[in-house]
Design an enzyme around this catalytic site. Sequence first.
Site, short mmCIF file in Angstrom:
data_model
loop_
_atom_site.label_atom_id
_atom_site.label_comp_id
_atom_site.label_asym_id
_atom_site.label_seq_id
_atom_site.Cartn_x
_atom_site.Cartn_y
_atom_site.Cartn_z
CE LYS A 262 -3.07 2.45 3.27
NZ LYS A 262 -3.38 2.78 4.24
CG ASP A 267 -5.31 8.19 4.37
OD1 ASP A 267 -6.06 8.90 3.64
OD2 ASP A 267 -5.25 7.77 5.17
CE LYS A 274 -6.29 9.63 7.91
NZ LYS A 274 -6.24 8.24 8.45
CG ASP A 285 -1.44 5.78 4.67
OD1 ASP A 285 -1.94 3.67 5.43
OD2 ASP A 285 -2.54 5.77 4.39
CG ASP A 344 -9.32 7.81 6.64
OD1 ASP A 344 -8.38 7.97 6.50
OD2 ASP A 344 -8.93 8.08 8.14
CD GLU A 346 -6.16 5.03 2.52
OE1 GLU A 346 -7.22 5.25 2.96
OE2 GLU A 346 -5.33 5.05 3.56
NE ARG A 348 -10.82 -0.69 4.34
CZ ARG A 348 -10.79 -1.10 4.97
NH1 ARG A 348 -12.46 -1.41 6.21
NH2 ARG A 348 -10.56 -0.43 6.64
#
Length: 488
Positions: A262, A267, A274, A285, A344, A346, A348
Amino acid sequence: MQFSAKVSDISKQRNACAIISADAKNRFSASGTALDQATNGFIGKVLKRGDLGSKLGSTLLLNLVDGPAERVLLVRGGDGILSQAEFRKLAKASANGVKGYKDATSYLTELEVTDADSAWQAQQLALAAGLATYKFTRCHSEAKGNPLAKFTVHAPERKQLKAVQRGVELGAAQAAGSNVARELGNLPGNICTPTYLASEARALAKKHAKLTTTVLDEKKMQSLGMGAFLSVSKGSDQPPALIAMQYKGGKAGDKPVVLVGKGITFDTGGISLKPGLQMDEMKFDMCGAASVFGVMNALLELQPAINVVGLVAAAENMPSGRASKPGDIVTSMSGKTIEILNTDAEGRLVLCDTLTYAAKYKPEVVIDVATLTGACVIALGNHATGLYANKDELAAELLAAGERTGDRAWQMPLWDEYQSSLDSNFADIQNIGGREAGSVTAACFLARFAEDYTWAHLDIAGSAWNSGGAKGATGRPVPLLVEYLLGK
Ligand code: MG
Ligand code: ZN
């Protein structure tokens, strides 16, 4: 940094620093005794004075020792045979004790460790030394790295030299790979963009004949139908990239292990923004992607006869007028439709299309690595990586690899009972479950896109970086993955 192994006579060595241990009763191993004799009992006298702490892993640096070594780092060992965890503690403490000097030789291989030979010890010592030496200096105007440039591991007997040498190589490569991952992880989001990661992958391929890199751009991803992936990047001005690095060390017909990282280079959470506190840490991230780069670097160093593909799903998750909104429904490359309840979640979304894409390599195994869920941090803290697998045999192999190298994971349930929390009234699946078992339901989401092959998922949201005073990427789970791949 240069690593080596040799049978080193401590009374003749000329290093900046020699590392020896004293057990709970102030007894030395063979080289410590030899050094004590060579210094007319000076080291023993210091120990008797009680200057070295009694806690396992306490260290004391002796300067200007009148004898063969310029400096001696004394490390407190234990009472009898050490556990593997205790030895790691000594390895770490001694590495931190010598990283400020230009070279060092460790004699800790003379200690006895439960179920471990001197090759394993050498690996742990080299890994610890390589990790301790890393320092992020790239964005400071004047910072200097740590001086330690040469680390030697003593082989207690000549017949062990080859095995110790191999242990040193493996530990050094795991450390170097981890440090590559740490550097990418620590780079800020304004430098380390998806485009930057793509150029790093291209540069790596240019340098090494056994590696090829291809980069899928937005247009290509569109033509493949990667609607989930692109729903994440579309709010950002930074174009996404699906990066494929192919390491070809094995025969052409050998099925590869595919690693999927990933790579959300920043993010914000998107429209499901967030909270502000510690939001800077969302540059981490992309640590899953960074670990894929780290593993590739280690493989290029060790040159094992296997095939490995590293896929990096790189995108930036931003709120904007073009960003995905909660409730939006997108179609993934697999054909499954996804209701995005939270922008958020995101990771996956970029991973599911990359997992579908991974099938084209006809993989033996696929392992994705992702800073996926805060829920995993709540469940396991930062010591264990969360491990999920659709085959228990693969889970067992990964757990064992983590144990061996001290980069540990813990298996979590991937039970069917959890799947129903992803049911949506409006699409095939929704991208979040409820508040409960958030790390599990995220893994369940990914599992639906990994049904055609043997697959594991590593949730590194807790293990990939440290917060607070020691803020920075850890380079995990590079050691675990390299250990696993080398065991193939
Ligand atoms: Mg997120
Ligand atoms: Zn994320």
